[in-house]
Write a protein that holds these residues in place. Structure first.
Motif, PDB file in Angstrom:
ATOM      1  N   GLN A  90      -3.974  -4.011  -4.667  1.00 30.61           N
ATOM      2  CA  GLN A  90      -2.775  -3.395  -5.229  1.00 30.61           C
ATOM      3  C   GLN A  90      -2.562  -2.024  -4.596  1.00 30.61           C
ATOM      4  N   VAL A  91      -1.303  -1.736  -4.288  1.00 29.59           N
ATOM      5  CA  VAL A  91      -0.970  -0.399  -3.815  1.00 29.59           C
ATOM      6  C   VAL A  91      -1.217   0.596  -4.946  1.00 29.59           C
ATOM      7  N   LYS A  92      -1.946   1.658  -4.665  1.00 29.81           N
ATOM      8  CA  LYS A  92      -2.270   2.636  -5.703  1.00 29.81           C
ATOM      9  C   LYS A  92      -1.054   3.503  -6.022  1.00 29.81           C
ATOM     10  N   PRO A  93      -0.960   3.988  -7.253  1.00 33.41           N
ATOM     11  CA  PRO A  93       0.222   4.755  -7.666  1.00 33.41           C
ATOM     12  C   PRO A  93       0.534   5.950  -6.768  1.00 33.41           C
ATOM     13  N   ASP A  94      -0.501   6.589  -6.192  1.00 31.91           N
ATOM     14  CA  ASP A  94      -0.277   7.783  -5.377  1.00 31.91           C
ATOM     15  C   ASP A  94      -0.085   7.452  -3.900  1.00 31.91           C
ATOM     16  N   GLN A  95      -0.019   6.165  -3.551  1.00 30.01           N
ATOM     17  CA  GLN A  95       0.189   5.770  -2.177  1.00 30.01           C
ATOM     18  C   GLN A  95       1.628   5.323  -1.965  1.00 30.01           C
ATOM     19  N   LYS A  96       2.118   5.495  -0.744  1.00 27.79           N
ATOM     20  CA  LYS A  96       3.491   5.128  -0.412  1.00 27.79           C
ATOM     21  C   LYS A  96       3.483   3.954   0.558  1.00 27.79           C
ATOM     22  N   PHE A  97       4.193   2.903   0.191  1.00 24.48           N
ATOM     23  CA  PHE A  97       4.244   1.718   1.033  1.00 24.48           C
ATOM     24  C   PHE A  97       5.504   1.748   1.889  1.00 24.48           C
ATOM     25  N   LYS A 537      -4.946  -4.450   7.563  1.00 28.59           N
ATOM     26  CA  LYS A 537      -4.324  -3.987   8.809  1.00 28.59           C
ATOM     27  C   LYS A 537      -3.482  -2.727   8.662  1.00 28.59           C
ATOM     28  N   VAL A 538      -3.028  -2.450   7.443  1.00 27.83           N
ATOM     29  CA  VAL A 538      -2.051  -1.377   7.246  1.00 27.83           C
ATOM     30  C   VAL A 538      -2.618  -0.309   6.331  1.00 27.83           C
ATOM     31  N   ASP A 539      -2.445   0.945   6.711  1.00 31.23           N
ATOM     32  CA  ASP A 539      -2.853   2.066   5.855  1.00 31.23           C
ATOM     33  C   ASP A 539      -1.712   2.381   4.905  1.00 31.23           C
ATOM     34  N   VAL A 540      -1.855   1.921   3.646  1.00 32.83           N
ATOM     35  CA  VAL A 540      -0.801   2.179   2.668  1.00 32.83           C
ATOM     36  C   VAL A 540      -1.030   3.504   1.965  1.00 32.83           C
TER      37      VAL A 540
END
Length: 540
Positions: A90-97, A537-540
């Motif tokens: 899951q994308v973390k709340p403080d991360q930007k996708f 593969k992706v730094d979210v």
């Protein structure tokens, strides 16, 4: 919690009887029982007239450990297993996708649950549907049933909710499910408005008209989580370079770049299968089945299954499951049995006729209907080309259209006449439910000779299991050709096409599911695979 299984009670038990049975099983007083919930309810109908309800319950009590020690030898009492589904990432709340968003093609149960899980993991999917929203699609479908006017992009097969929207809404599967994907599907349906009883009753179903609202609510959930759903957005090309997905092109010329495509197009997207084959995506032919719909009085099926307890509200309308192995080597079986339902027009291509079955939630129509179909295989019946099964389907769908009068009336025949190989001239006690209507013919001309021979052998054999199955007035309606996809888009252990990186064939159309629940489960598995690849593969 404790789980207690095999609690058997009579059909007419009162509300307190289940609690009393729990207290007796545990040997405790009501003060020592905090609460209980039903995990599963089925019935034991082996003795007609003495049908029992069978419960599995989860119990909360302060004496849990003491009781486990005391009843250690009782296999019917165990600690309740954890059936909670857990997101793999899951994308973390403080991360930007900001990566290329995954694309899901199709909004049937597979595409819907793939999109839902991707949205819940924070990956903001774009979901593309060639048909219309479920409400608009319903208008087009009912117009077809009443007036015989087919909309080729908005019908029983195409549109929000997929083919399962106009079905019985059956929610059971035989797939192994150690990760509780099926429980996740059922819980999301309940959140979207389904009756909570689907979480515990044996062989649950939702019903056609209730599915419409549930599909809308699932869409709203996906959108609230950042996903997008676009209707009348027909994907006509998947752009592939060096065996890697680069994006998709829509019929209107729009291009969307992506490296992850969920292909959840259903079993009737024949133009899409052709496009993929021409692009070099590996496709192989797979077995499927062809046959007719058969209708009986629902009261006959109830009486045969339940005896004197037929009609009891806790039993509902009875179903059946039949199979017969024929002398010519073919197998005939019942498929998609719809208690108290209707036979429906399920065509998606002009000049071709297909039937299906559906039931509303109450299952209270006069007739029971089921497909009775003959298994066919590419090795024997369509060996020449990976898409040859589609050509076979089309041939017999065109034949049915011609026999019905070329106006989407279906060819039909009474069972007694079919077995005697004579045309029917008038209906008897059973009136067909198919709309726009049924034209009486000799169905012996509507399928291959080997299929007709197998069906004529199987129906009397089925009559030995359900007395009255071969009744003269029962009605056969042709043809049923889309029992499953005629192709498989082969994928590896990572759920990607074996020769196209980033393409995730999924659900019934790709050859990996066979109903609403199994399609939803497959959508979840594919979404997990995309998430694991994406986060690697992706730094979210």
């Amino acid at each position: 919690m404790l789980r207690i299984s095999e609690i058997k009670l009579p059909l007419d038990h009162d509300d307190i009887a289940l609690e009393e049975a729990i207290l007796k099983k545990l040997g405790v007083s009501s003060k020592e029982l905090t609460s209980y919930t039903i995990f599963k309810r089925s019935y034991d109908a082996r003795k007609r007239g003495q049908i029992l309800l069978v419960y599995i319950v989860d119990v909360v009590t302060p004496l849990e450990q003491k009781l486990l020690n005391k009843l250690a030898g009782d296999r019917q009492i165990i600690p309740s297993p954890d059936t909670t589904y857990k997101l793999v990432a899951q994308v973390k709340p403080d991360q930007k996708f900001e990566g290329k968003r995954p694309i899901v093609i199709g909004t049937g149960p597979c595409g819907m649950f793939a999109g839902l899980l991707l949205a819940q993991m924070g990956l903001k999917p774009i979901i593309l549907e060639r048909g219309k929203s479920v409400r608009d699609r319903s208008v087009d479908t009912f117009r077809f049933w009443v007036k015989g006017k087919l909309h080729a992009e908005s019908n029983v097969q195409f549109g929000e909710g997929g083919a399962g929207t106009f079905s019985d809404g059956k929610l059971y599967s035989q797939v192994r499910d150690p990760n509780h994907y099926g429980r996740k599907v059922l819980e999301e349906f309940v959140k979207a408005g389904a009756d909570p009883e689907i979480l515990y009753i044996n062989r649950p179903h939702i019903g056609t008209y209730r599915l419409v609202k549930i599909v809308q609510n699932l869409r709203s959930t996906i959108e609230e989580l950042g996903g997008e759903i676009h209707f009348q957005s027909h994907v006509t090309d998947i752009n592939i370079k060096d065996n890697q997905v680069q994006g998709v092109t829509l019929e209107n010329g729009d291009y969307i770049a992506t490296n992850h495509v969920v292909l959840a197009v259903g079993h009737s997207a024949r133009d899409t299968f052709k496009m993929l084959f021409e692009r070099g995506v590996y496709i192989e032919a797979k077995p499927f089945s062809i046959g007719f719909r058969i209708e009986h009085p629902q009261s006959l099926i109830d009486q045969c299954r339940f005896g004197t307890q037929a009609g009891h509200p806790r039993l509902g309308s009875a179903d059946y499951k039949l199979v017969h192995h024929c002398q010519n080597g073919r197998s005939v079986y019942s498929f998609c049995m719809c208690p108290g339902g209707k036979v429906v027009a399920a065509a998606s291509e002009p000049g071709r006729l297909v039937t299906n079955g559906m039931s509303e939630y109450a299952r209270d129509e006069a007739n029971a209907n089921s497909a009775i179909v003959v298994g066919i295989t590419p090795e024997v019946d369509y060996p020449d080309h990976p898409l040859a099964g589609i050509a076979l389907q089309r041939f017999w769908e065109e034949r049915a259209f011609q026999l019905g009068g070329e106006n989407y009336q279906a060819p039909g025949q009474l069972v007694g006449d079919f077995l005697a190989n004579r045309p029917s001239t008038k209906f008897g006690f059973v009136l067909p439910s198919y709309k726009p209507g049924v034209k009486l013919v000799n169905l012996g001309e509507s399928l291959p000779d080997y299929a007709i021979a197998a069906l004529r052998e199987a129906i009397p054999a089925f009559d030995k299991k359900i007395r009255g199955f071969a009744m003269d007035d029962a009605v056969l309606t042709g043809v049923e050709t889309r029992t499953s996809s005629p192709i498989r888009i082969k994928r590896g252990d990572d759920f990607q096409s074996i020769n196209t990186v980033g393409l995730y064939p999924a659900g019934e159309g790709a050859g990996y599911a066979g109903g609403i629940l199994s399609a939803g489960i497959d959508g979840i598995k594919v979404a997990e695979a995309i998430a694991l690849d994406f986060f690697a593969k992706v730094d979210v």
